[in-house]
Design a protein around this motif. Structure first.
Motif, PDB file in Angstrom:
ATOM      1  N   PHE A 148       0.836  -1.392   0.037  1.00  0.00           N
ATOM      2  CA  PHE A 148       0.011   0.119  -0.117  1.00  0.00           C
ATOM      3  C   PHE A 148       0.948   1.298   0.156  1.00  0.00           C
ATOM      4  CE2 PHE A 148      -3.324  -2.782   0.990  1.00  0.00           C
ATOM      5  CZ  PHE A 148      -4.421  -2.516   0.556  1.00  0.00           C
ATOM      6  N   PHE A 149       1.987   1.132   0.621  1.00  0.00           N
ATOM      7  CA  PHE A 149       2.998   2.337   0.518  1.00  0.00           C
ATOM      8  C   PHE A 149       3.271   2.675  -0.623  1.00  0.00           C
ATOM      9  CE2 PHE A 149       4.099   1.799   5.285  1.00  0.00           C
ATOM     10  CZ  PHE A 149       3.012   2.877   5.571  1.00  0.00           C
ATOM     11  N   THR A 150       3.718   1.451  -1.436  1.00  0.00           N
ATOM     12  CA  THR A 150       4.356   1.602  -2.843  1.00  0.00           C
ATOM     13  C   THR A 150       3.107   2.301  -3.837  1.00  0.00           C
ATOM     14  OG1 THR A 150       5.532  -0.356  -2.438  1.00  0.00           O
ATOM     15  CG2 THR A 150       5.218   0.311  -4.874  1.00  0.00           C
ATOM     16  N   ASN A 151       1.921   1.591  -3.618  1.00  0.00           N
ATOM     17  CA  ASN A 151       0.821   2.037  -4.358  1.00  0.00           C
ATOM     18  C   ASN A 151       0.772   3.708  -4.069  1.00  0.00           C
ATOM     19  OD1 ASN A 151       0.372  -0.087  -5.562  1.00  0.00           O
ATOM     20  ND2 ASN A 151      -1.387  -0.647  -3.960  1.00  0.00           N
ATOM     21  N   ALA A 152       0.681   4.187  -2.859  1.00  0.00           N
ATOM     22  CA  ALA A 152       0.707   5.632  -2.501  1.00  0.00           C
ATOM     23  C   ALA A 152       1.845   6.237  -3.340  1.00  0.00           C
ATOM     24  CB  ALA A 152       0.788   5.792  -0.860  1.00  0.00           C
ATOM     25  N   LEU A 153       2.950   5.953  -3.255  1.00  0.00           N
ATOM     26  CA  LEU A 153       4.248   6.413  -3.677  1.00  0.00           C
ATOM     27  C   LEU A 153       3.657   6.768  -5.368  1.00  0.00           C
ATOM     28  CD1 LEU A 153       6.841   7.805  -3.593  1.00  0.00           C
ATOM     29  CD2 LEU A 153       7.832   5.480  -3.835  1.00  0.00           C
ATOM     30  N   LYS A 154       3.123   5.611  -6.140  1.00  0.00           N
ATOM     31  CA  LYS A 154       2.933   5.805  -7.250  1.00  0.00           C
ATOM     32  C   LYS A 154       2.026   7.022  -7.794  1.00  0.00           C
ATOM     33  CE  LYS A 154       3.750   0.972  -8.591  1.00  0.00           C
ATOM     34  NZ  LYS A 154       3.429  -0.233  -8.946  1.00  0.00           N
ATOM     35  N   LEU A 155       0.998   7.061  -6.832  1.00  0.00           N
ATOM     36  CA  LEU A 155      -0.014   8.193  -6.925  1.00  0.00           C
ATOM     37  C   LEU A 155       0.434   9.676  -6.632  1.00  0.00           C
ATOM     38  CD1 LEU A 155      -3.076   5.928  -5.382  1.00  0.00           C
ATOM     39  CD2 LEU A 155      -3.117   6.725  -7.635  1.00  0.00           C
ATOM     40  N   ALA A 156       1.420   9.572  -5.643  1.00  0.00           N
ATOM     41  CA  ALA A 156       1.747  10.842  -5.385  1.00  0.00           C
ATOM     42  C   ALA A 156       2.771  11.376  -6.761  1.00  0.00           C
ATOM     43  CB  ALA A 156       2.695  10.932  -4.060  1.00  0.00           C
ATOM     44  N   SER A 157       3.250  10.520  -7.244  1.00  0.00           N
ATOM     45  CA  SER A 157       4.196  10.726  -8.307  1.00  0.00           C
ATOM     46  C   SER A 157       3.356  11.376  -9.646  1.00  0.00           C
ATOM     47  CB  SER A 157       4.841   9.584  -8.952  1.00  0.00           C
ATOM     48  OG  SER A 157       5.830   9.150  -7.816  1.00  0.00           O
ATOM     49  N   LEU A 158       2.216  10.796  -9.721  1.00  0.00           N
ATOM     50  CA  LEU A 158       1.231  11.181 -10.738  1.00  0.00           C
ATOM     51  C   LEU A 158       0.827  12.700 -10.412  1.00  0.00           C
ATOM     52  CD1 LEU A 158      -1.003   8.100 -11.205  1.00  0.00           C
ATOM     53  CD2 LEU A 158       0.464   8.933 -12.871  1.00  0.00           C
ATOM     54  N   ALA A 166       7.904  12.207  -0.613  1.00  0.00           N
ATOM     55  CA  ALA A 166       8.926  12.107   0.186  1.00  0.00           C
ATOM     56  C   ALA A 166       8.695  11.103   1.335  1.00  0.00           C
ATOM     57  CB  ALA A 166       9.487  13.359   0.820  1.00  0.00           C
ATOM     58  N   ARG A 167       7.158  11.477   2.050  1.00  0.00           N
ATOM     59  CA  ARG A 167       6.498  10.825   3.175  1.00  0.00           C
ATOM     60  C   ARG A 167       6.218   9.563   2.878  1.00  0.00           C
ATOM     61  NH1 ARG A 167       1.105  10.618   4.995  1.00  0.00           N
ATOM     62  NH2 ARG A 167       0.497  12.026   3.320  1.00  0.00           N
ATOM     63  N   PHE A 168       6.138   8.978   1.565  1.00  0.00           N
ATOM     64  CA  PHE A 168       5.893   7.635   1.297  1.00  0.00           C
ATOM     65  C   PHE A 168       7.178   6.805   1.057  1.00  0.00           C
ATOM     66  CE2 PHE A 168       1.672   9.195  -0.709  1.00  0.00           C
ATOM     67  CZ  PHE A 168       1.189   9.426   0.691  1.00  0.00           C
ATOM     68  N   MET A 169       8.088   7.533   0.482  1.00  0.00           N
ATOM     69  CA  MET A 169       9.417   6.946   0.405  1.00  0.00           C
ATOM     70  C   MET A 169       9.937   6.575   1.748  1.00  0.00           C
ATOM     71  SD  MET A 169      11.516   9.040  -2.551  1.00  0.00           S
ATOM     72  CE  MET A 169      10.905   9.007  -4.231  1.00  0.00           C
ATOM     73  N   ASN A 170       9.972   7.523   2.750  1.00  0.00           N
ATOM     74  CA  ASN A 170      10.593   7.113   4.132  1.00  0.00           C
ATOM     75  C   ASN A 170       9.572   6.036   4.770  1.00  0.00           C
ATOM     76  OD1 ASN A 170      11.928   8.918   6.225  1.00  0.00           O
ATOM     77  ND2 ASN A 170      10.342   7.966   7.416  1.00  0.00           N
ATOM     78  N   ALA A 192      14.050  10.231  -0.218  1.00  0.00           N
ATOM     79  CA  ALA A 192      13.253  11.264   0.465  1.00  0.00           C
ATOM     80  C   ALA A 192      14.012  12.217   0.822  1.00  0.00           C
ATOM     81  CB  ALA A 192      12.641  10.434   1.628  1.00  0.00           C
ATOM     82  N   LEU A 193      15.285  12.296   1.323  1.00  0.00           N
ATOM     83  CA  LEU A 193      15.989  13.426   1.647  1.00  0.00           C
ATOM     84  C   LEU A 193      16.268  14.073   0.672  1.00  0.00           C
ATOM     85  CD1 LEU A 193      17.228  14.415   4.367  1.00  0.00           C
ATOM     86  CD2 LEU A 193      19.562  13.296   3.682  1.00  0.00           C
ATOM     87  N   ILE A 194      16.650  14.029  -0.377  1.00  0.00           N
ATOM     88  CA  ILE A 194      16.858  14.674  -1.722  1.00  0.00           C
ATOM     89  C   ILE A 194      15.397  15.628  -1.909  1.00  0.00           C
ATOM     90  CG2 ILE A 194      17.084  14.674  -4.057  1.00  0.00           C
ATOM     91  CD1 ILE A 194      18.736  12.099  -3.644  1.00  0.00           C
ATOM     92  N   ILE A 195      14.261  14.959  -1.777  1.00  0.00           N
ATOM     93  CA  ILE A 195      13.116  15.575  -2.129  1.00  0.00           C
ATOM     94  C   ILE A 195      12.799  16.721  -0.795  1.00  0.00           C
ATOM     95  CG2 ILE A 195      10.651  15.382  -2.203  1.00  0.00           C
ATOM     96  CD1 ILE A 195      11.163  12.686  -3.623  1.00  0.00           C
ATOM     97  N   LYS A 196      13.032  16.340   0.239  1.00  0.00           N
ATOM     98  CA  LYS A 196      12.860  17.445   1.438  1.00  0.00           C
ATOM     99  C   LYS A 196      13.688  18.482   1.265  1.00  0.00           C
ATOM    100  CE  LYS A 196      11.137  13.804   4.585  1.00  0.00           C
ATOM    101  NZ  LYS A 196      11.197  12.674   5.542  1.00  0.00           N
TER     102      LYS A 196
END
Length: 646
Positions: A148-158, A166-170, A192-196
Motif C-alpha cells: 500500500f505504501f508503494t501504491n501511495a508513492l505511485k499516486l503521489a508521483s502522478l 518524500a513521506r511515502f518513500m520514508n 526522501a532526503l533529496i526531495i525534502k
C-alpha cells in the motif's frame, strides 16, 4: 534490534500534530459544539459532526472523534454525495487507527478508497493507500504495508506532490528496515532526503537524518551514524523539536556506548533525560534510564547500574498507573460526549442569563415588564437544565454501580476457582496462604489438587492485575486443571509443559497477538518427597536455620522464543522443614523510609527469623510486616505467599 529509539516514526501516527495545533483544535471543537447545539437541520448537524470528527482526528483523539464521525456517516450514507461519504469514511478510519482498532481502520478506508477511485480523486486515493499501509504496519503485516505504501508513492508521483512522495518513500524505507534490509532502506531514505531538501522541509529533514543514523548504527558504521545524528540534532534544536531531540540524543549516546566512549555517552544521555523531564515525557525518560543502566553495567559500576534500573522501574510503574483506566473506559463513550455537550449548553445559558441581567439593570425602568418575562423564561430554562443534569448524574451513578457490580461478581467467580481454606487444611494441615489482591480481582492465584495420593499446590502470577489479570488467571487456572485432570499428569515439569501448550493454544485463537501468560512455582508432595518445577518463581526450603533456594526456569507459561522443557527438582524433606512458594508482589513492594523495594534478601531474613512460630503466626507476621513496610504507599502488585511445614 538495538536498544535505541526511532526518532522519526511517521508510520506510527496518522496525522502529525504540535501542541499549538492541538490547542487551536480544542478551541475549534468547542466552537463547533456550540454551533451543533443550535443547528436546526439534519444536513447542518451532519456537516458539523464531520468537522468535529476531523478536528478530534487531528488531536489523535479517536474515541471522541468516532462518536461524531459515525453520526455524520449515518446521514451521509442516506443523503450525502459520494465525496462527502468517502471523506467521512476516511475520517472515521483515522479515529479507529488512533483507537488501535486497525482492522476497522482498514475496513473503513477500503470503503473510502473504492469511492475515491470511482470519483477519480487521485490525491485522496494516495492518502487512503498510505493510511491502510500504516494500519498494516501496526499489525506487523510488512508485505501488505509495503504494497500500500508503494501504491501511495505511485499516486503521489502522478499528482507531483513532492511532500507526499518524500513521506511515502520514508515509510517504505521503514519497512525495509524492519526486515533488516538496511541498504535498500538507506536508498529510500536518501531519495526522501533529496526531495525534502528540494521543498525546504527542514524539520522533516532532521527526522529522515535520524532514521539514516539508525541504519548506520545497525551497520556498525558508528562514525557515519554520529555525523548524521549531529546534523539532525542541529535542526531539532533550531525548531525546538524537544521530543525528537530527546530521541536522537539518546541514540547518539547509545552509539558512543557501543564505541566504548562512556563519558561522551553519559553526556548525551543525561541531556536527553533533562529534555524529557522538561517535557514531562516519562516514556523517553524511562528509556534513557535503561540506557544508563546498561552503560554502568558494562563498566562494572553496579551501584549506578542498579540505581538507574530502579529509576526505570519506578517510571514504568508510573506509566502503567497512567494507563490503567481500562475498566472505567468501558463507560458508554456516547453518553460521556452527550454529557459534555449538555454541560456546554448549560454554560451558554448561564452566560446568556448574566448578559441579560446586565442589560436589565441599565434599562430597569423602561423594560421592567419585559425583564420579568425574560427572567421567568430563564428560570424555566435553568430548572429544565437542573432536571437534565440531575438525570445525567443518576445515569452516571447507575453506570458506575453496574461496573462495580460486575467487578464484584467477577471477584465471586475468581474466589470460586480458589481452593477453600478447609480443603487446604485437610491436605496441608500445617500451612498458610497469604493472598492480597492489589485490586478487587487479581492476576495472582493459588491452586491445590489431590491425585493418586499426591498433594499438588502452586502460587501463580499472571500478566497484569485487576480485571485484565483476573481474566488471564482464569485461562491459566483452567489449563492447570486440564493438565492434571484430563491428561493425568502429576510431575511438576510435565504439568507446566502441558499447561504452557494449552495456554498458548487458547490465546492463539484470538485474531490479535496475545503475549500474556503466567509465572508459577508448582510443587507435588507425597509423604516426605517434594517435586518442584517453576517458571520464574523459585522454591525456598528452610532447614535447621539455613535457607536453600532452587531457581526456576527463566521462561514464562506463555508464548516464548526458544522454548525448553521445564525442569523437575526432587527433594527428600525432613521433619521440621518449611517450604515456601510465592509471587513477586511481596518482594517488589515499595516502602520503608526511602520508598525502595522490599527485595528478596529482606524476605529471606524475615522467614528465617520466624521459624519457631506456628504457620498461622508466621502468616500474621508476614502480613503485618508487609503493611508496615508499605505504609501510605500504594500496593504495586498482587501478593500470594504459601508456606508449608513438614
Amino acid at each position: 534490534m538495538p536498544k535505541f529509539i526511532f526518532s522519526f516514526l511517521l508510520i506510527c501516527s496518522f496525522i502529525t500534530t504540535s501542541s499549538t495545533v492541538c490547542a487551536q483544535n480544542s478551541d475549534i471543537i468547542d466552537s463547533l459544539k456550540i454551533e451543533l447545539n443550535y443547528a436546526e437541520y439534519d444536513s447542518t448537524q451532519a456537516a458539523i459532526n464531520f468537522k468535529i470528527c476531523k478536528a478530534y482526528a487531528t488531536q489523535q483523539n479517536g474515541e471522541q472523534g468516532l462518536f461524531h464521525g459515525l453520526k455524520a456517516f449515518d446521514y451521509f450514507q442516506l443523503y450525502g454525495s459520494k465525496k462527502q461519504l468517502a471523506d467521512v469514511l476516511n475520517a472515521i478510519s483515522h479515529c479507529y487507527g488512533y483507537s488501535n482498532q486497525y482492522q476497522l481502520c482498514i475496513e473503513y478506508n477500503m470503503k473510502a478508497l473504492a469511492l475515491y477511485e470511482n470519483l477519480k480523486d487521485t490525491a485522496s486515493q494516495g492518502n487512503s493507500h498510505s493510511q491502510i499501509g500504516v494500519a498494516y504496519y501496526h499489525l506487523k503485516n510488512w508485505d501488505k504495508a509495503a504494497e500500500f505504501f508503494t501504491n501511495a508513492l505511485k499516486l503521489a508521483s502522478l499528482t507531483k506532490n513532492k511532500n507526499n512522495q518524500a513521506r511515502f518513500m520514508n515509510n517504505i524505507g521503514l519497512i525495509f528496515e524492519q526486515n533488516d534490509d538496511f541498504d535498500t532502506a538507506l536508498e529510500y531514505y536518501t531519495k526522501a532526503l533529496i526531495i525534502k531538501h528540494e521543498i525546504g522541509d527542514s524539520l522533516s529533514i532532521s527526522r529522515t537524518l535520524a532514521n539514516m543514523g539508525n541504519i548506520y548504527f545497525e551497520k556498525k558504521e558508528f562514525d557515519k551514524a554520529i555525523d548524521i545524528y549531529e546534523k539532525s540534532i542541529l535542526i531539532k534544536r533550531k525548531f525546538n523539536d524537544y521530543g525528537g531531540l530527546s530521541n536522537v540524543l539518546q541514540n547518539l549516546g547509545y552509539t558512543y556506548l557501543r564505541m566504548k566512549k562512556y563519558a561522551t555517552s553519559i553526556k548525551y544521555i543525561n541531556e536527553a533525560i533533562t529534555i524529557a523531564k522538561e517535557g514531562n515525557d516519562l516514556a523517553r525518560e524511562q528509556q534513557a534510564y535503561d540506557k544508563l543502566s546498561e552503560l554502568y553495567n558494562e563498566v562494572k559500576d553496579y551501584k549506578n547500574a542498579l540505581k538507574y534500573v530502579e529509576l526505570s522501574y519506578k517510571l514504568k510503574d508510573s506509566l502503567a498507573s497512567i494507563n490503567k483506566a481500562e475498566l472505567i473506559a468501558e463507560l458508554d463513550n456516547r453518553f460521556q460526549m452527550e454529557k459534555k455537550d449538555k454541560e456546554i449548553a448549560l454554560q451558554q445559558v448561564e452566560i446568556e442569563k448574566q448578559n441579560t441581567e446586565v442589560k436589565l439593570q441599565s434599562r430597569q425602568k423602561i423594560w421592567f415588564a419585559i425583564g420579568l418575562v425574560l427572567a421567568l423564561i430563564l428560570l424555566l430554562v435553568a430548572y429544565r437544565g437542573f432536571k437534565l443534569k440531575q438525570k445525567a448524574n443518576l445515569i452516571i451513578e447507575e453506570k458506575n454501580r453496574e461496573i462495580m457490580d460486575s467487578i464484584n461478581y467477577a471477584k465471586r467467580i475468581q474466589s470460586a476457582i480458589l481452593p477453600p481454606e478447609k480443603v487446604v487444611k485437610e491436605y496441608l494441615s500445617q500451612s498458610f496462604i497469604l493472598y492480597k489482591p492489589k485490586d478487587i480481582v487479581a492476576g495472582d492465584f493459588y491452586w491445590l489438587e489431590h491425585r493418586d495420593g499426591k498433594i499438588l499446590f502452586a502460587a501463580a502470577d499472571c500478566t497484569g492485575h485487576g480485571v485484565p489479570g483476573a481474566m488471564v488467571s482464569v485461562v491459566c487456572n483452567n489449563a492447570l486443571n486440564r493438565s492434571v485432570r484430563e491428561h493425568g499428569l502429576t510431575e511438576p515439569g510435565m504439568i507446566l509443559n502441558k499447561t504452557r501448550e494449552i495456554v498458548v493454544e487458547e490465546f492463539e485463537k484470538s485474531d490479535e497477538e496475545v503475549n500474556d501468560g503466567m509465572d508459577i512455582a508448582l510443587c507435588t508432595l507425597e509423604d516426605n518427597i517434594l517435586h518442584y518445577a517453576g517458571a520464574h518463581n523459585p522454591l525456598w526450603i528452610i532447614r535447621k536455620g539455613e535457607l536453600m533456594e532452587t531457581k526456576a526456569n527463566k521462561q514464562p507459561i506463555g508464548k516464548f522464543d526458544n522454548q525448553l522443557p521445564y525442569t523437575t527438582h526432587i527433594f527428600e524433606l525432613e521433619k521440621g522443614d518449611s517450604v515456601y512458594v510465592f509471587s513477586d508482589g511481596y518482594v517488589d513492594q515499595f516502602g520503608g523510609e526511602k520508598g525502595k523495594k522490599y527485595k528478596a534478601q529482606a524476605f529471606k531474613k524475615l522467614l528465617l527469623s520466624i521459624q519457631e512460630k506456628s504457620m498461622e503466626e508466621q502468616k500474621s507476621i508476614i502480613d503485618n510486616t508487609f503493611e508496615s513496610w508499605k505504609g501510605n504507599l500504594e500496593q504495586v502488585d498482587d501478593v500470594c505467599v504459601i508456606g508449608v511445614k513438614i
